[in-house]
Design a protein around this motif. Structure first.
Motif, PDB file in Angstrom:
ATOM      1  N   ALA A 113     -15.282   5.831  43.642  1.00 31.88           N
ATOM      2  CA  ALA A 113     -16.713   5.857  43.358  1.00 31.88           C
ATOM      3  C   ALA A 113     -17.586   4.825  43.220  1.00 31.88           C
ATOM      4  O   ALA A 113     -18.703   4.960  43.707  1.00 31.88           O
ATOM      5  N   ILE A 114     -16.757   3.481  43.041  1.00 27.18           N
ATOM      6  CA  ILE A 114     -17.840   2.214  43.078  1.00 27.18           C
ATOM      7  C   ILE A 114     -17.922   2.019  44.551  1.00 27.18           C
ATOM      8  O   ILE A 114     -19.145   1.827  44.561  1.00 27.18           O
ATOM      9  N   LYS A 115     -17.178   2.100  45.331  1.00 21.18           N
ATOM     10  CA  LYS A 115     -17.437   1.626  46.823  1.00 21.18           C
ATOM     11  C   LYS A 115     -18.597   2.808  47.360  1.00 21.18           C
ATOM     12  O   LYS A 115     -19.212   2.491  48.042  1.00 21.18           O
ATOM     13  N   LYS A 116     -18.780   3.986  46.773  1.00 21.39           N
ATOM     14  CA  LYS A 116     -19.684   5.116  47.178  1.00 21.39           C
ATOM     15  C   LYS A 116     -21.219   4.953  46.736  1.00 21.39           C
ATOM     16  O   LYS A 116     -21.999   5.185  47.471  1.00 21.39           O
ATOM     17  N   GLY A 117     -21.172   4.553  45.230  1.00 24.32           N
ATOM     18  CA  GLY A 117     -22.375   4.696  44.748  1.00 24.32           C
ATOM     19  C   GLY A 117     -22.939   3.498  43.999  1.00 24.32           C
ATOM     20  O   GLY A 117     -22.671   2.433  44.297  1.00 24.32           O
ATOM     21  N   ARG A 118     -23.666   3.995  42.997  1.00 24.44           N
ATOM     22  CA  ARG A 118     -24.440   2.903  41.956  1.00 24.44           C
ATOM     23  C   ARG A 118     -23.371   2.361  40.988  1.00 24.44           C
ATOM     24  O   ARG A 118     -23.637   1.574  40.384  1.00 24.44           O
ATOM     25  N   LEU A 119     -22.335   3.002  40.540  1.00 25.66           N
ATOM     26  CA  LEU A 119     -21.460   2.524  39.681  1.00 25.66           C
ATOM     27  C   LEU A 119     -20.882   1.185  40.311  1.00 25.66           C
ATOM     28  O   LEU A 119     -20.234   1.014  41.333  1.00 25.66           O
ATOM     29  N   CYS A 268     -16.917   0.521  28.641  1.00 28.47           N
ATOM     30  CA  CYS A 268     -17.506   1.846  29.397  1.00 28.47           C
ATOM     31  C   CYS A 268     -17.571   1.475  30.825  1.00 28.47           C
ATOM     32  O   CYS A 268     -16.887   1.938  31.619  1.00 28.47           O
ATOM     33  N   GLY A 269     -18.646   0.566  31.266  1.00 30.67           N
ATOM     34  CA  GLY A 269     -18.827   0.254  32.698  1.00 30.67           C
ATOM     35  C   GLY A 269     -20.274  -0.203  32.925  1.00 30.67           C
ATOM     36  O   GLY A 269     -20.980  -0.274  31.828  1.00 30.67           O
ATOM     37  N   ILE A 270     -20.745  -0.388  34.000  1.00 30.79           N
ATOM     38  CA  ILE A 270     -21.951  -0.574  34.352  1.00 30.79           C
ATOM     39  C   ILE A 270     -22.335   0.024  35.658  1.00 30.79           C
ATOM     40  O   ILE A 270     -21.769   0.180  36.683  1.00 30.79           O
ATOM     41  N   PRO A 271     -23.616   0.707  35.595  1.00 29.65           N
ATOM     42  CA  PRO A 271     -24.459   1.198  34.583  1.00 29.65           C
ATOM     43  C   PRO A 271     -23.967   2.148  33.682  1.00 29.65           C
ATOM     44  O   PRO A 271     -22.921   3.037  33.882  1.00 29.65           O
ATOM     45  N   THR A 272     -24.290   1.918  32.418  1.00 30.85           N
ATOM     46  CA  THR A 272     -23.576   2.835  31.200  1.00 30.85           C
ATOM     47  C   THR A 272     -23.677   4.422  31.517  1.00 30.85           C
ATOM     48  O   THR A 272     -22.563   4.852  31.486  1.00 30.85           O
ATOM     49  N   GLN A 276     -20.162   6.340  31.910  1.00 31.28           N
ATOM     50  CA  GLN A 276     -19.721   7.447  31.014  1.00 31.28           C
ATOM     51  C   GLN A 276     -19.506   8.926  31.324  1.00 31.28           C
ATOM     52  O   GLN A 276     -18.616   9.369  31.172  1.00 31.28           O
ATOM     53  N   GLN A 277     -20.417   9.080  32.329  1.00 30.51           N
ATOM     54  CA  GLN A 277     -20.199  10.425  33.033  1.00 30.51           C
ATOM     55  C   GLN A 277     -19.095  10.430  33.872  1.00 30.51           C
ATOM     56  O   GLN A 277     -18.210  11.488  33.920  1.00 30.51           O
ATOM     57  N   PHE A 278     -18.605   9.404  34.556  1.00 27.58           N
ATOM     58  CA  PHE A 278     -17.355   9.331  35.313  1.00 27.58           C
ATOM     59  C   PHE A 278     -16.185   9.476  34.218  1.00 27.58           C
ATOM     60  O   PHE A 278     -15.233  10.172  34.644  1.00 27.58           O
ATOM     61  N   ILE A 279     -16.219   8.692  33.351  1.00 30.81           N
ATOM     62  CA  ILE A 279     -15.097   8.711  32.269  1.00 30.81           C
ATOM     63  C   ILE A 279     -15.175  10.246  31.739  1.00 30.81           C
ATOM     64  O   ILE A 279     -13.802  10.900  31.806  1.00 30.81           O
ATOM     65  N   ARG A 280     -16.195  10.788  31.248  1.00 25.55           N
ATOM     66  CA  ARG A 280     -15.912  12.095  30.842  1.00 25.55           C
ATOM     67  C   ARG A 280     -15.285  13.260  31.887  1.00 25.55           C
ATOM     68  O   ARG A 280     -14.674  14.223  31.236  1.00 25.55           O
TER      69      ARG A 280
END
Length: 353
Positions: A113-119, A268-272, A276-280
């Motif tokens: 997910a990090i490699k793909k987008g804004r996360l 949580c992570g960056i951006p919040t 949070q959406q990914f965690i949920r």
């Protein structure tokens, strides 16, 4: 009531035992590097929430910031001196390996997910359930003795549950509009007589957290200082930490500062919002109060707060303790190493039990 009544530690603990039997809400705690245990006891079973952090009492907040923050009212407010005892350390800890495959998959999803987008960073965790024979009070006393530089607490509300922990992370402390917080990230196991050797991944992760906290607080303070990162020890682990200081804008409500900081990038992570959406969507359990925050508000003077992030904690139900462990995932994360990091972190609470 303004100042706490002075009692003996035995009285504070007896009162806790009585409250647990009657199902009455309370919080007892000791702040980092202090030698005083404080007890906040509520006289009824009512479930109260804070509306804007202007009330007096002890707050207990969940991870998801849209959920309500529980308030224990200080119908009685006690303090007692605490003297550290030497408690033998249990080094024979059996670790639980049955989640390995699931956790590695979770981390792999995070990296993708990090490699793909804004996360940029996401903190991913898991829950371990362990049978226990010790009482919450015994567990609390062991935590206080083992981790003097952490915020140690035991919390109970019949509608919320029983939680205890020893957290190394300050969310925010405010007094006379002066604000203190910290940027905490990265983990290495402690080895006798050895300094931690941080890699690029850890240094960058901590730097990312410092910059993010700076951005989040920019609209709430007149000036902001962020110290260089230093290695700090929390039990059997090392972390990288920077102290953060600032002066709040004159008419700013403390709730705005709390909302700017919670949840922190360390939990949580960056951006919040994306994290949070990914965690949920991906963690296969509900964190509830793990990685929320807790602490006292306005107990000694209006506008004075001491709040801590709910890490290194457990939820106690009957004869079972749920322990939570996680780690910060970035593009450079290695899933197997992340699994090992959660195993190292689990020793903190498993050693207490």
């Amino acid at each position: 009531m303004h100042y706490p009544e002075t009692k003996g530690l035995k009285e504070i603990l007896n009162r806790v035992e009585d409250s647990l039997e009657k199902g009455l809400p309370f919080a007892i705690y000791r702040k980092p590097n202090e030698n005083e245990v404080i007890g906040v006891y509520q006289a009824t079973k009512a479930l109260h929430y804070t509306s804007d952090f202007s009330e007096k009492g002890f707050v207990f907040a969940p991870f998801y910031s849209q959920d309500k923050v529980v308030l224990i009212q200080p119908d009685e407010y006690w303090k007692a001196a605490f003297k550290k005892e030497d408690i033998p350390i249990n080094s024979d800890i059996s670790l639980f390996d049955n989640d390995e495959e699931t956790h590695i998959k979770l981390v792999e999803n995070g990296v993708r997910a990090i490699k793909k987008g804004r996360l940029q960073k996401v903190v991913l965790s898991r829950k371990i359930e362990v049978s226990i024979s010790r009482s919450p009070i015994e567990i609390f006393k062991t935590l206080l003795n083992r981790y003097p530089n952490a915020f140690g607490y035991l919390f109970h509300h019949p509608d919320v549950g029983t939680w205890c922990g020893a957290t190394p992370e300050t969310l925010v402390r405010i007094k006379d509009k002066e604000l203190r917080t910290m940027s905490l990230a990265a983990t290495l196991p402690y080895e006798e007589n050895k300094s931690p050797q941080w890699g690029d991944k850890e240094v960058q992760e901590q730097q990312m957290v410092s910059e993010y906290i700076g951005d989040k607080l920019a609209h709430t303070v007149q000036r902001l200082e962020i110290d260089e990162a230093e290695s700090v020890r929390a039990g059997g682990l090392w972390h990288l930490r920077s102290e953060v200081r600032g002066t709040m804008l004159p008419d700013l409500e403390v709730g705005k500062v709390i909302r700017a900081l919670h949840p922190t990038p360390a939990v949580c992570g960056i951006p919040t919002a994306e994290a949070q959406q990914f965690i949920r969507a991906n963690e296969n359990y509900n964190r509830t109060f793990y990685t929320g925050f807790l602490g006292e508000i306005n107990l000694n003077s209006q506008g004075e707060l001491s709040l801590f992030v709910n890490l290194r904690c457990m939820e106690i139900k009957n004869h079972t303790a749920s322990i939570f462990v996680g780690g910060g995932i970035t593009e450079a994360s290695d899933p197997k190493s992340e699994w090992i990091e959660t195993q190292n972190k689990s020793k903190t609470m498993l050693g207490i039990l």
